[in-house]
Motif scaffolding. Structure first.
Motif, PDB file in Angstrom:
ATOM      1  N   THR A  55       0.838  -1.192   0.000  1.00  0.00           N
ATOM      2  CA  THR A  55       0.000   0.000   0.000  1.00  0.00           C
ATOM      3  C   THR A  55       0.874   1.244   0.000  1.00  0.00           C
ATOM      4  N   LEU A  56       0.497   2.211  -0.822  1.00  0.00           N
ATOM      5  CA  LEU A  56       1.205   3.488  -0.882  1.00  0.00           C
ATOM      6  C   LEU A  56       0.322   4.609  -0.357  1.00  0.00           C
ATOM      7  N   ALA A  57       0.922   5.573   0.305  1.00  0.00           N
ATOM      8  CA  ALA A  57       0.262   6.825   0.647  1.00  0.00           C
ATOM      9  C   ALA A  57       0.710   7.860  -0.386  1.00  0.00           C
ATOM     10  N   GLU A  58      -0.068   8.936  -0.543  1.00  0.00           N
ATOM     11  CA  GLU A  58       0.226   9.934  -1.570  1.00  0.00           C
ATOM     12  C   GLU A  58       0.183  11.351  -1.010  1.00  0.00           C
ATOM     13  N   TYR A  59       0.951  12.223  -1.672  1.00  0.00           N
ATOM     14  CA  TYR A  59       0.901  13.656  -1.406  1.00  0.00           C
ATOM     15  C   TYR A  59       1.044  14.352  -2.755  1.00  0.00           C
ATOM     16  N   THR A  60       0.106  15.261  -3.087  1.00  0.00           N
ATOM     17  CA  THR A  60       0.117  15.947  -4.376  1.00  0.00           C
ATOM     18  C   THR A  60       0.279  17.447  -4.167  1.00  0.00           C
ATOM     19  N   LYS A  61       1.132  18.057  -5.003  1.00  0.00           N
ATOM     20  CA  LYS A  61       1.306  19.511  -4.984  1.00  0.00           C
ATOM     21  C   LYS A  61       1.804  19.961  -6.343  1.00  0.00           C
ATOM     22  N   SER A  62       1.759  21.268  -6.569  1.00  0.00           N
ATOM     23  CA  SER A  62       2.315  21.836  -7.804  1.00  0.00           C
ATOM     24  C   SER A  62       3.816  21.974  -7.639  1.00  0.00           C
ATOM     25  N   ALA A  63       4.557  21.498  -8.635  1.00  0.00           N
ATOM     26  CA  ALA A  63       6.017  21.595  -8.624  1.00  0.00           C
ATOM     27  C   ALA A  63       6.447  22.928  -9.258  1.00  0.00           C
TER      28      ALA A  63
END
Length: 140
Positions: A55-63
């Protein structure tokens, strides 16, 4: 073609790469510096050559490139393993330090060199680009 495998620090997430990398780059963007406390060796691979168990956790943001990037990590030990850019959903970035045999690859390029600290140790045999390079050509 070599099959490569790897995983996170605690072993809860394992992966297998069945294709050759499209590009292997040392990234000096500020996000990679936050993740690694240094430049990060990133292996760019086609999404369909990577299989992941766990299982993976995620974090999304603008680079800094302007792209939305989702970073994937082990929720148990926190090891950062992969990244995906919304601009190139068919590709995945694999963090080279998580390979069982990281010596099986060799960086080809330094990227985001404009963001590198003055003390950064860059291999003079590698060329560099100040920001985000164009994506590698598609494999046929």
């Amino acid at each position: 073609m070599n099959q490569r495998s790897g995983g996170c620090l605690c072993g809860a997430v394992r992966f297998t790469l069945t294709g050759e990398p499209l590009s292997i780059r040392i990234c000096w963007c500020r996000d990679c510096q936050h993740l690694s406390a240094n430049g990060s060796v990133n292996v760019l691979v086609p999404e369909d050559t990577l299989s992941i168990r766990g299982t993976l956790a995620e974090y999304t943001k603008s680079a800094d490139s302007g792209n939305r990037v989702t970073r994937e990590f082990c929720p148990s030990c926190g090891t950062h393993l992969f990244a995906r850019s919304a601009a190139r959903p068919h590709l995945r970035v694999l963090r080279a330090g998580n390979l069982d045999e990281p010596a099986s690859i060799r960086p080809q390029l330094n990227i985001w060199t404009a963001s590198a600290p003055a003390w950064a140790c860059m291999d003079p045999a590698l060329s560099g680009v100040p920001h985000q390079p164009a994506p590698p050509p598609e494999s046929s």
